[in-house]
Write a protein that holds these residues in place. Structure first.
Motif, short mmCIF file in Angstrom:
data_model
loop_
_atom_site.label_atom_id
_atom_site.label_comp_id
_atom_site.label_asym_id
_atom_site.label_seq_id
_atom_site.Cartn_x
_atom_site.Cartn_y
_atom_site.Cartn_z
N ALA A 13 0.83 -1.21 0.00
CA ALA A 13 0.00 0.00 0.00
C ALA A 13 0.87 1.26 0.00
CB ALA A 13 -0.94 0.00 1.20
N ASP A 14 1.96 1.24 0.76
CA ASP A 14 2.87 2.39 0.78
C ASP A 14 3.56 2.56 -0.56
OD1 ASP A 14 2.17 2.76 3.40
OD2 ASP A 14 4.16 2.27 4.23
N ILE A 15 3.96 1.45 -1.18
CA ILE A 15 4.63 1.52 -2.49
C ILE A 15 3.68 2.11 -3.53
CG2 ILE A 15 5.67 0.16 -4.36
CD1 ILE A 15 7.37 0.39 -1.80
N GLN A 16 2.42 1.69 -3.50
CA GLN A 16 1.46 2.24 -4.46
C GLN A 16 1.35 3.75 -4.31
OE1 GLN A 16 -1.82 -0.30 -3.24
NE2 GLN A 16 -1.79 -1.32 -5.24
N LYS A 17 1.24 4.22 -3.08
CA LYS A 17 1.11 5.66 -2.84
C LYS A 17 2.39 6.39 -3.25
CE LYS A 17 -1.16 9.19 -1.40
NZ LYS A 17 -2.25 9.70 -2.23
N LYS A 18 3.55 5.85 -2.88
CA LYS A 18 4.82 6.48 -3.26
C LYS A 18 4.96 6.55 -4.77
CE LYS A 18 7.44 4.90 0.79
NZ LYS A 18 8.53 4.01 1.21
N TYR A 19 4.58 5.48 -5.47
CA TYR A 19 4.68 5.46 -6.93
C TYR A 19 3.78 6.53 -7.54
CZ TYR A 19 4.65 3.92 -11.75
OH TYR A 19 4.77 3.89 -13.11
N GLU A 20 2.56 6.66 -7.04
CA GLU A 20 1.64 7.67 -7.56
C GLU A 20 2.19 9.07 -7.34
OE1 GLU A 20 -1.95 6.80 -5.45
OE2 GLU A 20 -2.39 5.03 -6.68
N ILE A 21 2.72 9.33 -6.16
CA ILE A 21 3.27 10.65 -5.87
C ILE A 21 4.50 10.92 -6.73
CG2 ILE A 21 4.44 12.03 -4.08
CD1 ILE A 21 1.36 11.82 -3.79
N LEU A 22 5.41 9.94 -6.84
CA LEU A 22 6.60 10.13 -7.68
C LEU A 22 6.18 10.39 -9.12
CD1 LEU A 22 9.64 10.16 -8.09
CD2 LEU A 22 9.56 7.66 -8.31
N SER A 23 5.22 9.65 -9.64
CA SER A 23 4.75 9.86 -11.01
C SER A 23 4.20 11.27 -11.20
CB SER A 23 3.68 8.84 -11.37
OG SER A 23 4.21 7.55 -11.39
N ASP A 24 3.44 11.75 -10.21
CA ASP A 24 2.89 13.10 -10.28
C ASP A 24 4.00 14.15 -10.27
OD1 ASP A 24 0.35 12.03 -10.31
OD2 ASP A 24 -0.09 12.52 -8.21
N ILE A 25 4.99 13.98 -9.41
CA ILE A 25 6.10 14.93 -9.32
C ILE A 25 6.89 14.96 -10.62
CG2 ILE A 25 8.29 15.44 -8.16
CD1 ILE A 25 6.98 14.32 -5.58
N VAL A 26 7.16 13.78 -11.19
CA VAL A 26 7.89 13.70 -12.46
C VAL A 26 7.09 14.38 -13.57
CG1 VAL A 26 8.73 12.10 -14.24
CG2 VAL A 26 9.26 11.68 -11.84
N SER A 27 5.78 14.15 -13.61
CA SER A 27 4.92 14.78 -14.63
C SER A 27 4.92 16.30 -14.49
CB SER A 27 3.49 14.25 -14.53
OG SER A 27 3.44 12.91 -14.89
N GLU A 28 4.84 16.79 -13.25
CA GLU A 28 4.87 18.24 -13.00
C GLU A 28 6.16 18.87 -13.49
OE1 GLU A 28 4.20 18.74 -8.82
OE2 GLU A 28 2.12 18.06 -8.95
N ALA A 29 7.24 18.08 -13.50
CA ALA A 29 8.54 18.57 -13.96
C ALA A 29 8.72 18.36 -15.47
CB ALA A 29 9.67 17.87 -13.20
N ASN A 30 7.62 18.03 -16.15
CA ASN A 30 7.63 17.76 -17.60
C ASN A 30 8.51 16.57 -17.96
OD1 ASN A 30 5.84 19.86 -18.31
ND2 ASN A 30 7.51 21.32 -18.06
N GLY A 31 8.54 15.58 -17.08
CA GLY A 31 9.31 14.37 -17.32
C GLY A 31 8.42 13.19 -17.61
N LYS A 32 9.05 12.02 -17.71
CA LYS A 32 8.33 10.79 -18.02
C LYS A 32 8.87 9.65 -17.16
CE LYS A 32 7.82 12.03 -22.85
NZ LYS A 32 8.19 11.67 -24.22
N VAL A 33 7.96 8.83 -16.66
CA VAL A 33 8.34 7.58 -16.00
C VAL A 33 8.47 6.55 -17.10
CG1 VAL A 33 7.62 5.78 -14.41
CG2 VAL A 33 7.22 8.17 -13.82
N HIS A 34 9.61 5.85 -17.17
CA HIS A 34 9.86 4.92 -18.26
C HIS A 34 9.63 3.47 -17.91
CE1 HIS A 34 11.19 7.67 -21.28
NE2 HIS A 34 11.91 8.30 -20.38
N GLY A 35 9.55 3.14 -16.66
CA GLY A 35 9.31 1.75 -16.30
C GLY A 35 9.72 1.47 -14.89
N SER A 36 9.54 0.21 -14.51
CA SER A 36 9.88 -0.18 -13.15
C SER A 36 10.15 -1.68 -13.11
CB SER A 36 8.74 0.16 -12.20
OG SER A 36 7.56 -0.51 -12.59
N GLN A 37 10.83 -2.08 -12.06
CA GLN A 37 11.09 -3.49 -11.79
C GLN A 37 10.73 -3.74 -10.34
OE1 GLN A 37 15.24 -4.00 -12.60
NE2 GLN A 37 14.92 -4.29 -14.79
N SER A 38 10.03 -4.83 -10.08
CA SER A 38 9.62 -5.09 -8.70
C SER A 38 10.15 -6.42 -8.21
CB SER A 38 8.10 -5.07 -8.59
OG SER A 38 7.54 -6.14 -9.33
#
Length: 81
Positions: A13-38
């Motif tokens: 649950a924490d990872i899901q929230k952290k991922y969502e927040i990180l994705s939002d921050i990267v998008s706000e900076a005009n960036g892109k999330v390219h992938g992940s490994q779990s």
């Protein structure tokens, strides 16, 4: 573009929230999330490596890292109370 990554660990649950927040921050900076490994760990925990890129201008990589670090340090523990 500047490439970087973040290692997210903890309960799912924490990872899901952290991922969502990180994705939002990267998008706000005009960036892109390219992938992940779990990797699943014991006790309903996991680790997730998130790869992303942000523009070079204005030291965006450090800005993203700082904003995300502030979120993890200050806000996430408040959600558990």
């Amino acid at each position: 573009m500047s490439n970087s990554l973040e290692l997210l660990t903890g309960p799912i649950a924490d990872i899901q929230k952290k991922y969502e927040i990180l994705s939002d921050i990267v998008s706000e900076a005009n960036g892109k999330v390219h992938g992940s490994q779990s990797h699943m760990m014991q006790n309903n925990s996991m680790s997730l490596i998130v790869y992303y890129e942000v523009p070079h201008e204005g030291n965006k990589r450090e800005e993203v890292k700082q904003k995300f670090s502030n979120y993890v340090r200050n806000l996430l523990p408040l959600q558990r109370k």
